[in-house]
Motif scaffolding. Structure first.
Motif, PDB file in Angstrom:
ATOM      1  N   LEU A  65       0.831  -1.200   0.000  1.00  0.00           N
ATOM      2  CA  LEU A  65       0.000   0.000   0.000  1.00  0.00           C
ATOM      3  C   LEU A  65       0.867   1.252   0.000  1.00  0.00           C
ATOM      4  O   LEU A  65       0.599   2.214  -0.737  1.00  0.00           O
ATOM      5  CB  LEU A  65      -0.926  -0.017   1.217  1.00  0.00           C
ATOM      6  N   GLU A  66       1.908   1.236   0.812  1.00  0.00           N
ATOM      7  CA  GLU A  66       2.814   2.392   0.856  1.00  0.00           C
ATOM      8  C   GLU A  66       3.516   2.595  -0.479  1.00  0.00           C
ATOM      9  O   GLU A  66       3.655   3.728  -0.955  1.00  0.00           O
ATOM     10  CB  GLU A  66       3.851   2.179   1.962  1.00  0.00           C
ATOM     11  N   ALA A  67       3.947   1.488  -1.106  1.00  0.00           N
ATOM     12  CA  ALA A  67       4.624   1.592  -2.397  1.00  0.00           C
ATOM     13  C   ALA A  67       3.679   2.146  -3.460  1.00  0.00           C
ATOM     14  O   ALA A  67       4.070   2.993  -4.282  1.00  0.00           O
ATOM     15  CB  ALA A  67       5.152   0.219  -2.817  1.00  0.00           C
ATOM     16  N   LYS A  68       2.419   1.685  -3.456  1.00  0.00           N
ATOM     17  CA  LYS A  68       1.446   2.184  -4.431  1.00  0.00           C
ATOM     18  C   LYS A  68       1.170   3.665  -4.227  1.00  0.00           C
ATOM     19  O   LYS A  68       1.007   4.422  -5.196  1.00  0.00           O
ATOM     20  CB  LYS A  68       0.147   1.380  -4.324  1.00  0.00           C
ATOM     21  N   GLU A  69       1.104   4.092  -2.982  1.00  0.00           N
ATOM     22  CA  GLU A  69       0.880   5.519  -2.704  1.00  0.00           C
ATOM     23  C   GLU A  69       2.041   6.365  -3.205  1.00  0.00           C
ATOM     24  O   GLU A  69       1.851   7.462  -3.762  1.00  0.00           O
ATOM     25  CB  GLU A  69       0.684   5.726  -1.202  1.00  0.00           C
ATOM     26  N   GLN A  70       3.265   5.860  -3.038  1.00  0.00           N
ATOM     27  CA  GLN A  70       4.432   6.571  -3.537  1.00  0.00           C
ATOM     28  C   GLN A  70       4.426   6.650  -5.060  1.00  0.00           C
ATOM     29  O   GLN A  70       4.764   7.678  -5.653  1.00  0.00           O
ATOM     30  CB  GLN A  70       5.708   5.891  -3.044  1.00  0.00           C
ATOM     31  N   ILE A  71       4.023   5.546  -5.709  1.00  0.00           N
ATOM     32  CA  ILE A  71       3.952   5.532  -7.179  1.00  0.00           C
ATOM     33  C   ILE A  71       2.896   6.523  -7.669  1.00  0.00           C
ATOM     34  O   ILE A  71       3.122   7.269  -8.625  1.00  0.00           O
ATOM     35  CB  ILE A  71       3.631   4.104  -7.676  1.00  0.00           C
ATOM     36  N   ASP A  72       1.746   6.550  -7.009  1.00  0.00           N
ATOM     37  CA  ASP A  72       0.689   7.491  -7.400  1.00  0.00           C
ATOM     38  C   ASP A  72       1.128   8.934  -7.197  1.00  0.00           C
ATOM     39  O   ASP A  72       0.822   9.806  -8.020  1.00  0.00           O
ATOM     40  CB  ASP A  72      -0.582   7.220  -6.586  1.00  0.00           C
TER      41      ASP A  72
ATOM     42  N   ALA B 169       3.217   3.647 -14.190  1.00  0.00           N
ATOM     43  CA  ALA B 169       2.752   3.477 -12.814  1.00  0.00           C
ATOM     44  C   ALA B 169       2.036   2.130 -12.648  1.00  0.00           C
ATOM     45  O   ALA B 169       2.212   1.432 -11.644  1.00  0.00           O
ATOM     46  CB  ALA B 169       1.813   4.617 -12.429  1.00  0.00           C
ATOM     47  N   TYR B 170       1.241   1.773 -13.651  1.00  0.00           N
ATOM     48  CA  TYR B 170       0.526   0.492 -13.617  1.00  0.00           C
ATOM     49  C   TYR B 170       1.506  -0.683 -13.557  1.00  0.00           C
ATOM     50  O   TYR B 170       1.345  -1.609 -12.752  1.00  0.00           O
ATOM     51  CB  TYR B 170      -0.356   0.395 -14.861  1.00  0.00           C
ATOM     52  N   CYS B 171       2.533  -0.635 -14.399  1.00  0.00           N
ATOM     53  CA  CYS B 171       3.531  -1.719 -14.420  1.00  0.00           C
ATOM     54  C   CYS B 171       4.314  -1.780 -13.113  1.00  0.00           C
ATOM     55  O   CYS B 171       4.613  -2.867 -12.602  1.00  0.00           O
ATOM     56  CB  CYS B 171       4.488  -1.530 -15.602  1.00  0.00           C
ATOM     57  N   ARG B 172       4.655  -0.635 -12.558  1.00  0.00           N
ATOM     58  CA  ARG B 172       5.404  -0.614 -11.304  1.00  0.00           C
ATOM     59  C   ARG B 172       4.576  -1.200 -10.161  1.00  0.00           C
ATOM     60  O   ARG B 172       5.108  -1.912  -9.296  1.00  0.00           O
ATOM     61  CB  ARG B 172       5.830   0.817 -10.974  1.00  0.00           C
ATOM     62  N   LYS B 173       3.273  -0.920 -10.165  1.00  0.00           N
ATOM     63  CA  LYS B 173       2.409  -1.479  -9.123  1.00  0.00           C
ATOM     64  C   LYS B 173       2.334  -3.003  -9.249  1.00  0.00           C
ATOM     65  O   LYS B 173       2.343  -3.713  -8.244  1.00  0.00           O
ATOM     66  CB  LYS B 173       1.011  -0.876  -9.217  1.00  0.00           C
TER      67      LYS B 173
END
Length: 207
Positions: free
Chosen positions: A86-93, A182-186
């Motif tokens: 969740l933290e990683a996704k927030e950083q990516i967003d 961003a999609y690929c990184r998630k």
């Protein structure tokens, strides 16, 4: 020495009674011993069965404790990895949003020479063929065996003259690249957590 029939009968009777009495006593004692031995054997058997049942119950209890401890550890690991994801996704967003704010500026203006004022980019040309190849390279509108697009996405640019100028602007391409990146990184972050959890379950070294 002479014996009368009465004396012989008396002696025989007395001797027989004595023997019978002895036999009865022996039988009673033997029966008592047998019963005592049987009781001891029965008690010993019951004790052995009870001990074995207790050992099995203790073994199962310990095994269940280990299984529960493993389940608890796996659950904690899932919570930890979920929090990290969740933290990683927030950083990516957050990064994607910041890049989207810059998309228009960096694709519509430029500095013709050092220290000069910004001016509009005089021309941006993207051909239909470029758009078609760009989309197909990331999995959209992949041609099937008969040449028709598959995957439920049709790319209009692929049906047009590949050398004709498309209506796509640089800002649109940049924004799409940011979204897709961003999609690929998630997905990569999610796959990493799945593989780490598998390693945790199997007892392998952490990735």
């Amino acid at each position: 020495m002479m014996f009368t029939f009465a004396a012989i009968g008396k002696a025989l009777t007395s001797s027989t009674a004595k023997n019978i009495y002895i036999a009865i006593v022996i039988s009673v004692v033997a029966w008592g011993l047998d019963q005592n031995g049987y009781s001891r054997a029965q008690s010993k058997y019951e004790l052995q069965i009870a001990t074995e049942n207790e050992k099995r119950a203790e073994t199962e209890r310990i095994a269940e404790q280990k299984r529960q401890a493993k389940r608890d550890a796996e659950a904690r690991n899932v919570l930890q990895l979920s929090g990290e994801l969740l933290e990683a996704k927030e950083q990516i967003d957050a990064l994607k949003n910041k890049l989207n704010e810059r998309a228009k500026d960096v694709s519509t203006q430029y500095r013709p020479q050092p220290a000069a004022a910004l001016v509009a980019i005089p021309q941006w040309i993207v051909t239909n063929g470029w758009v078609c190849d760009y989309d197909r390279a990331i999995g959209y509108g992949v041609p099937g065996a008969a040449g028709a697009d598959i995957g439920g996405v049709e790319i209009q640019a692929c049906a047009a003259d590949p050398f004709e100028r498309s209506s796509i602007e640089a800002e649109q391409i940049l924004r799409h690249h940011e979204e897709y990146g961003a999609y690929c990184r998630k997905l990569e972050e999610q796959l990493d957590r799945v593989l780490r959890h598998v390693d945790f379950i199997e007892g392998n070294a952490a990735r």
